[in-house]
Each structure stands twice: as structure tokens, then as C-alpha cells.
Design a protein around this motif. Structure first.
Motif, short mmCIF file in Angstrom:
data_model
loop_
_atom_site.label_atom_id
_atom_site.label_comp_id
_atom_site.label_asym_id
_atom_site.label_seq_id
_atom_site.Cartn_x
_atom_site.Cartn_y
_atom_site.Cartn_z
N PRO A 8 37.09 4.18 35.96
CA PRO A 8 37.67 5.45 36.41
C PRO A 8 38.27 6.26 35.26
N ARG A 9 38.86 5.58 34.30
CA ARG A 9 39.45 6.27 33.15
C ARG A 9 38.36 6.84 32.24
N LEU A 10 37.31 6.08 32.05
CA LEU A 10 36.17 6.55 31.25
C LEU A 10 35.55 7.79 31.91
N LEU A 14 38.47 13.17 38.39
CA LEU A 14 37.99 14.47 37.93
C LEU A 14 36.50 14.65 38.20
N SER A 15 35.90 13.68 38.86
CA SER A 15 34.46 13.72 39.13
C SER A 15 34.10 14.87 40.06
N PRO A 16 33.04 15.60 39.73
CA PRO A 16 32.55 16.62 40.65
C PRO A 16 31.74 15.97 41.77
N LEU A 17 31.73 16.59 42.92
CA LEU A 17 30.90 16.09 44.02
C LEU A 17 29.45 16.04 43.57
N GLY A 18 28.77 14.98 43.94
CA GLY A 18 27.35 14.87 43.64
C GLY A 18 27.02 14.19 42.33
N HIS A 68 36.17 -2.16 45.46
CA HIS A 68 37.41 -1.38 45.38
C HIS A 68 37.34 -0.27 44.34
N GLY A 69 36.61 -0.48 43.28
CA GLY A 69 36.50 0.54 42.23
C GLY A 69 35.60 1.70 42.61
#
Length: 110
Positions: free
Chosen positions: A99-101, A57-61, A35-36
Motif C-alpha cells: 500500500p505504501r509503494l 491514492l489509487s485511482p479507480l480502475g 487483508h491487504g
């Protein structure tokens, strides 16, 4: 890249690492089981961000690894940045913490 700027892996190797290798059916099962990791696929031994995770906020890749007892690695070739985080704790609330990190890490790069 090493701290000295020397290349450790070829760009082709990095692209292979972060290329999603899961079929659509496998991707659905992957997200249902982990799930994470919604929004991620699985490349050559590492998770790889495909997009679609709300609030990320993660960029693709970007790609990396998260271990069972709390290790977490992020590699973003585009920004030439990486993060290694470790704690030794089973049942470590990774769906809450990681996800917060990840968002804190990418927010700090702006």
C-alpha cells in the motif's frame, strides 16, 4: 502500450482485465482472506481497484498483480503509467509494503 507507442492490447481487452468479476459474497470473502486487498476486486486474472480503501491514492480502475514472493505490478490506463516491483522473499510484509509503494507511485504522478 509498448515503449514505442504501439498498442499491445486492445482497449476492450484492458477493460475486461480490470472489470470486477466477483459477486458481493465473493468480494466479502476475498477481502476477509486477503487483508491487504481491501478495496480491490478481481478481474480477469488481476486485482482491480474499486475504491474504499482508506488512505489509498489509487485511482479507480487501476489493476495489477502481486505474487507470493514479492512481485507487485500496477497498471493505470488513465495516466498511461505502470510500475513493476520485485523482491524475492516469502512472508514479505506485503500488507505493509505494497500500500505504501502504491501511494508513493501515484503521489509521484501528480
Amino acid at each position: 502500450m509498448a515503449a514505442t507507442g504501439a498498442r499491445i492490447l486492445s482497449s476492450r481487452s484492458v477493460d475486461l482485465l480490470r472489470r470486477n468479476c466477483l459477486t458481493p459474497a465473493q468480494l466479502t470473502e476475498f477481502e476477509e482472506r486477503w487483508h491487504g486487498l481491501v478495496g480491490y476486486g478481481y478481474g480477469y486474472g488481476v486485482r482491480t481497484y474499486l475504491g474504499g480503501a482508506g488512505g489509498s491514492l489509487s485511482p479507480l480502475g487501476q489493476f495489477g498483480w502481486q505474487g507470493a514472493a514479492g512481485s507487485y505490478v500496477i497498471v493505470d490506463p488513465e495516466s498511461r503509467s505502470s510500475l513493476f516491483f520485485a523482491m524475492h522473499m516469502l512472508h514479505n510484509q506485503e500488507n505493509f509494503v505494497f500500500p505504501r509503494l502504491c501511494n508513493a507511485f501515484f503521489a509521484s504522478l501528480e
